[in-house]
Design a protein around this motif. Sequence first.
Motif, PDB file in Angstrom:
ATOM      1  N   HIS A 323      -2.891   5.698 -33.742  1.00 25.23           N
ATOM      2  CA  HIS A 323      -2.779   4.773 -34.856  1.00 25.23           C
ATOM      3  C   HIS A 323      -2.720   3.338 -34.330  1.00 25.23           C
ATOM      4  CE1 HIS A 323      -1.828   8.482 -36.931  1.00 25.23           C
ATOM      5  NE2 HIS A 323      -1.892   7.859 -38.093  1.00 25.23           N
ATOM      6  N   VAL A 324      -3.078   2.408 -35.180  1.00 20.75           N
ATOM      7  CA  VAL A 324      -3.133   1.000 -34.810  1.00 20.75           C
ATOM      8  C   VAL A 324      -2.473   0.171 -35.908  1.00 20.75           C
ATOM      9  CG1 VAL A 324      -4.648  -0.987 -34.421  1.00 20.75           C
ATOM     10  CG2 VAL A 324      -5.216   1.224 -33.413  1.00 20.75           C
ATOM     11  N   MET A 325      -1.721  -0.819 -35.482  1.00 22.93           N
ATOM     12  CA  MET A 325      -1.169  -1.831 -36.391  1.00 22.93           C
ATOM     13  C   MET A 325      -1.657  -3.177 -35.897  1.00 22.93           C
ATOM     14  SD  MET A 325       2.824  -2.620 -37.282  1.00 22.93           S
ATOM     15  CE  MET A 325       3.325  -4.001 -38.282  1.00 22.93           C
ATOM     16  N   LEU A 326      -2.535  -3.818 -36.648  1.00 19.68           N
ATOM     17  CA  LEU A 326      -3.167  -5.078 -36.261  1.00 19.68           C
ATOM     18  C   LEU A 326      -2.441  -6.212 -36.967  1.00 19.68           C
ATOM     19  CD1 LEU A 326      -5.510  -5.970 -34.454  1.00 19.68           C
ATOM     20  CD2 LEU A 326      -6.995  -5.908 -36.469  1.00 19.68           C
ATOM     21  N   MET A 327      -1.906  -7.163 -36.192  1.00 18.86           N
ATOM     22  CA  MET A 327      -1.083  -8.228 -36.748  1.00 18.86           C
ATOM     23  C   MET A 327      -1.657  -9.606 -36.430  1.00 18.86           C
ATOM     24  SD  MET A 327       2.823  -7.010 -35.927  1.00 18.86           S
ATOM     25  CE  MET A 327       3.427  -8.532 -36.680  1.00 18.86           C
ATOM     26  N   THR A 328      -1.315 -10.558 -37.267  1.00 23.66           N
ATOM     27  CA  THR A 328      -1.603 -11.964 -37.015  1.00 23.66           C
ATOM     28  C   THR A 328      -0.640 -12.805 -37.830  1.00 23.66           C
ATOM     29  OG1 THR A 328      -3.277 -13.697 -37.069  1.00 23.66           O
ATOM     30  CG2 THR A 328      -3.340 -12.103 -38.849  1.00 23.66           C
ATOM     31  N   GLN A 329      -0.047 -13.808 -37.200  1.00 19.51           N
ATOM     32  CA  GLN A 329       0.868 -14.741 -37.860  1.00 19.51           C
ATOM     33  C   GLN A 329       1.990 -14.017 -38.612  1.00 19.51           C
ATOM     34  OE1 GLN A 329      -1.657 -17.230 -40.307  1.00 19.51           O
ATOM     35  NE2 GLN A 329      -2.517 -18.310 -38.547  1.00 19.51           N
ATOM     36  N   GLY A 330       2.482 -12.936 -38.043  1.00 17.86           N
ATOM     37  CA  GLY A 330       3.577 -12.195 -38.650  1.00 17.86           C
ATOM     38  C   GLY A 330       3.190 -11.362 -39.846  1.00 17.86           C
ATOM     39  N   ARG A 331       1.898 -11.178 -40.082  1.00 18.70           N
ATOM     40  CA  ARG A 331       1.412 -10.385 -41.217  1.00 18.70           C
ATOM     41  C   ARG A 331       0.506  -9.276 -40.706  1.00 18.70           C
ATOM     42  NH1 ARG A 331      -1.042 -15.126 -44.882  1.00 18.70           N
ATOM     43  NH2 ARG A 331      -1.787 -15.780 -42.812  1.00 18.70           N
ATOM     44  N   VAL A 332       0.312  -8.267 -41.540  1.00 19.47           N
ATOM     45  CA  VAL A 332      -0.476  -7.097 -41.150  1.00 19.47           C
ATOM     46  C   VAL A 332      -1.896  -7.249 -41.680  1.00 19.47           C
ATOM     47  CG1 VAL A 332      -0.705  -4.594 -41.341  1.00 19.47           C
ATOM     48  CG2 VAL A 332       1.558  -5.617 -41.093  1.00 19.47           C
ATOM     49  N   ILE A 333      -2.862  -7.001 -40.811  1.00 16.17           N
ATOM     50  CA  ILE A 333      -4.273  -6.989 -41.195  1.00 16.17           C
ATOM     51  C   ILE A 333      -4.752  -5.563 -41.444  1.00 16.17           C
ATOM     52  CG2 ILE A 333      -6.619  -7.523 -40.414  1.00 16.17           C
ATOM     53  CD1 ILE A 333      -5.039  -9.973 -41.100  1.00 16.17           C
ATOM     54  N   TYR A 334      -4.234  -4.637 -40.656  1.00 18.28           N
ATOM     55  CA  TYR A 334      -4.601  -3.224 -40.819  1.00 18.28           C
ATOM     56  C   TYR A 334      -3.508  -2.372 -40.199  1.00 18.28           C
ATOM     57  CZ  TYR A 334      -6.825   1.293 -40.051  1.00 18.28           C
ATOM     58  OH  TYR A 334      -7.099   2.639 -40.028  1.00 18.28           O
ATOM     59  N   MET A 335      -3.198  -1.250 -40.848  1.00 23.49           N
ATOM     60  CA  MET A 335      -2.291  -0.256 -40.298  1.00 23.49           C
ATOM     61  C   MET A 335      -2.784   1.113 -40.734  1.00 23.49           C
ATOM     62  SD  MET A 335       1.823   0.356 -40.804  1.00 23.49           S
ATOM     63  CE  MET A 335       2.137  -1.393 -40.669  1.00 23.49           C
ATOM     64  N   ALA A 388      -5.156 -10.688 -47.556  1.00 22.67           N
ATOM     65  CA  ALA A 388      -5.253 -10.368 -48.985  1.00 22.67           C
ATOM     66  C   ALA A 388      -6.008  -9.071 -49.211  1.00 22.67           C
ATOM     67  CB  ALA A 388      -5.934 -11.524 -49.723  1.00 22.67           C
ATOM     68  N   ILE A 389      -7.058  -8.845 -48.438  1.00 24.73           N
ATOM     69  CA  ILE A 389      -7.819  -7.596 -48.568  1.00 24.73           C
ATOM     70  C   ILE A 389      -6.944  -6.393 -48.230  1.00 24.73           C
ATOM     71  CG2 ILE A 389      -9.709  -6.265 -47.554  1.00 24.73           C
ATOM     72  CD1 ILE A 389     -11.263  -8.866 -47.285  1.00 24.73           C
ATOM     73  N   TYR A 390      -6.152  -6.511 -47.159  1.00 24.20           N
ATOM     74  CA  TYR A 390      -5.293  -5.382 -46.772  1.00 24.20           C
ATOM     75  C   TYR A 390      -4.220  -5.121 -47.825  1.00 24.20           C
ATOM     76  CZ  TYR A 390      -1.803  -2.590 -44.392  1.00 24.20           C
ATOM     77  OH  TYR A 390      -0.899  -1.612 -44.086  1.00 24.20           O
ATOM     78  N   GLN A 391      -3.651  -6.180 -48.396  1.00 23.61           N
ATOM     79  CA  GLN A 391      -2.598  -6.002 -49.395  1.00 23.61           C
ATOM     80  C   GLN A 391      -3.089  -5.219 -50.608  1.00 23.61           C
ATOM     81  OE1 GLN A 391       0.640  -6.765 -49.104  1.00 23.61           O
ATOM     82  NE2 GLN A 391       0.256  -7.479 -47.009  1.00 23.61           N
ATOM     83  N   ALA A 392      -4.383  -5.326 -50.914  1.00 20.42           N
ATOM     84  CA  ALA A 392      -4.941  -4.615 -52.072  1.00 20.42           C
ATOM     85  C   ALA A 392      -5.660  -3.336 -51.689  1.00 20.42           C
ATOM     86  CB  ALA A 392      -5.903  -5.549 -52.819  1.00 20.42           C
ATOM     87  N   SER A 393      -5.587  -2.929 -50.436  1.00 19.10           N
ATOM     88  CA  SER A 393      -6.367  -1.789 -49.955  1.00 19.10           C
ATOM     89  C   SER A 393      -5.613  -0.480 -50.137  1.00 19.10           C
ATOM     90  CB  SER A 393      -6.700  -1.977 -48.476  1.00 19.10           C
ATOM     91  OG  SER A 393      -5.513  -1.912 -47.696  1.00 19.10           O
TER      92      SER A 393
END
Length: 703
Positions: A323-335, A388-393
């Motif tokens: 599994h992968v958790m992709l982060m940037t600026q303290g936020r999640v892009i993908y998990m 924003a895309i991840y939050q609605a995914s």
Amino acid sequence: MGLAYEVCRDRGVVTGIKDAATVEDGTGCAAQGERGPSIDRAGTESGSSNHLRLPALETAFSTKTQTKLRVSRGKSYEGEHFSLSWTITLQVPIKIPAVGESRDKGLWSLLRKGRSKASSDPPRRTKKTILDGLVGRAEKGQLMAVMGSSGCGKTSFLNCISMRNQSFVGNIFVNEKEIDGRYFSLAGFVHQDDLFLPTETVREHLTFHALLRCDPCVRKDLRLKRVETLIKTVNLEHVSDSLLGGPGSFIRGLSGGERRRVSFATELLSDPVIIFADEFTTGLDASMAKSVCLALRKVAAGGRLVIGTIHQPSSDVFALFTHVMLMTQGRVIYMGPRTALAAYFERQGDPSLLCPPRHNPADFFVTLVALHPQDPVGSQKRIDNLVAIYQASPERVAMSDWQQDVAFPELLLYHRSFKMRHFQASSYTQFRLCFQRNVRALFRDPMSFGAALGSGFITGIILGLAYATAPNAPATAEHVRNTEGLFFLANLQVFLIILYATIMAFSAETKVFMRENQAGANRVGAYYLSKTFTGWAVEIAMPFVFALLVWALAGLQRSPEGFFIFAGVMILNALCFGSIGYCLAAMTSDPQIAMAIAPVLVLPNVVFSGIMYDLSLTYGFREFLAYISILRYAQAAMLINEFPPSSTRFTSEIPNQEAVLEGLNAFPLSTNLWALASAAVVFRIIAYLILLLRTSRERIVVR
């Protein structure tokens, strides 16, 4: 009502988790056939699993003994299911300079005259968001990589989810139940830097931690068997009897990859369910990094959850993660699953989000979510869009659907704060094992004992020959002046050798102790007492050898009583400055800083020793400095011992002892000896209190 892991000690496997209120002593391990099939660490029935299984901690079971690890509160759940969930927001206070105020805090800015009216306003205090509303879930059997560019919050996230940092807003849940203080018994934490005592072998290091950190109900032979099993599991058989060594040590020791595997083995000794690893491939080449990741994959396949931060893994290493958790600026892009990462970005319909063929996916996606200095506006816009895309995914929904099973108050309230340390072994056991380890270090490390002893031997010969004279020479003014210089240099030499040797040895070891204390292996009192006892080997042997050589060569008074008092003063002097060295090392844990502070202590002792300054003329603050000068008491004690009132060596130039002590404002011999002994004890206690304060500050309490 609590929940407890139920470990069947005759089989060494987790058989399930029951409500702790229903588990009574003597009934925790039912006979085979009275309960359903046992569940191994991979969550499958025993005998039917094809997973690679890391042997669980073997324990000695009796009908009145069982292991209970309370991990949550509420209803019971079955052992084949284990999940870790979290909601985390982390903010840190910062100070923003007032309008018109320069950020330059150099000397020129402090000396400038006149400031603008705007800059006279007080600076504003605000909070900076480090982790912004992270919500996620992981289950056993997963090897999760937390990835992102530098400064994205990877390590902060790992510290929060492991409860090393308890200042965040949110909560941690095990099986949708709020964690309690036993959470630390379930989790192991592998730090980014490997800290070991260089004089220990791999087997000795693991045995030390097995005897101190494992359940005390487990027999010693089974703990030692666990050590041998782990040495084979992490592929360290070929270096099991090699010294660990490390940076800053004269012992070369193990390679970086081997040291990293020793760190993992250390945490696996207590058989944790969760393992957190911070930048576990840092400093390793591609081959070593892959071997470490393979070991972690084996651990995860054995039924554990492994979460680790990693920076730019190779494609081979990246393929080992589940599994992968992709982060940037303290936020999640993908998990989510690693195999679905490329498909997730491909689903967005943007060609710029597609990883090119024959390209390392880890490098591509980390670069994709990074803020580029060449185009900060464009890259920031892309980051905000991806968030924003991840939050609605659907992936975000899948990672947060566990919240439906959590009680509403628990989901919103602050988490509770817990002590990070739980000591399994008694203070006596900790003292005994630390003492044995310190004794081994004395003989294996040439700088801890041999260098100090050799330095005392050489300088003793040089000083003794330089002031060589006939024994019991008449007390002329010249002879007394030379004797005063001899005693001053002898005390100063012992002072410097012991002080700097203690700082160098204790500073490096303090870092190891702080980590062991946080992991629950060592109490402050047990460690410090063992260190004090073994430290006496240097603080007594070196000044004794030094005093013997000076006394024999310099022609001091020839009487057994005179020699032993002379040597006793040298030893007390060494104990005093050894204690001061402990204080400095305990305060800083950095030998360079401690040595930079040391001259502040050296100068008052030298100036007010009675040689450089007439102490009979002191008053006020100078009188106070004279009273706390350790060299003053040592100097006076040696002169009183060398020229007692009944001595027949006095001459017309120096008719009595008062003439010898003129300008020294000396106390009686017994008072000087008591002053030296008291100083040694007081500074030793101060060093202990400093260590105690530092370890207490490791617990971060939630406001």
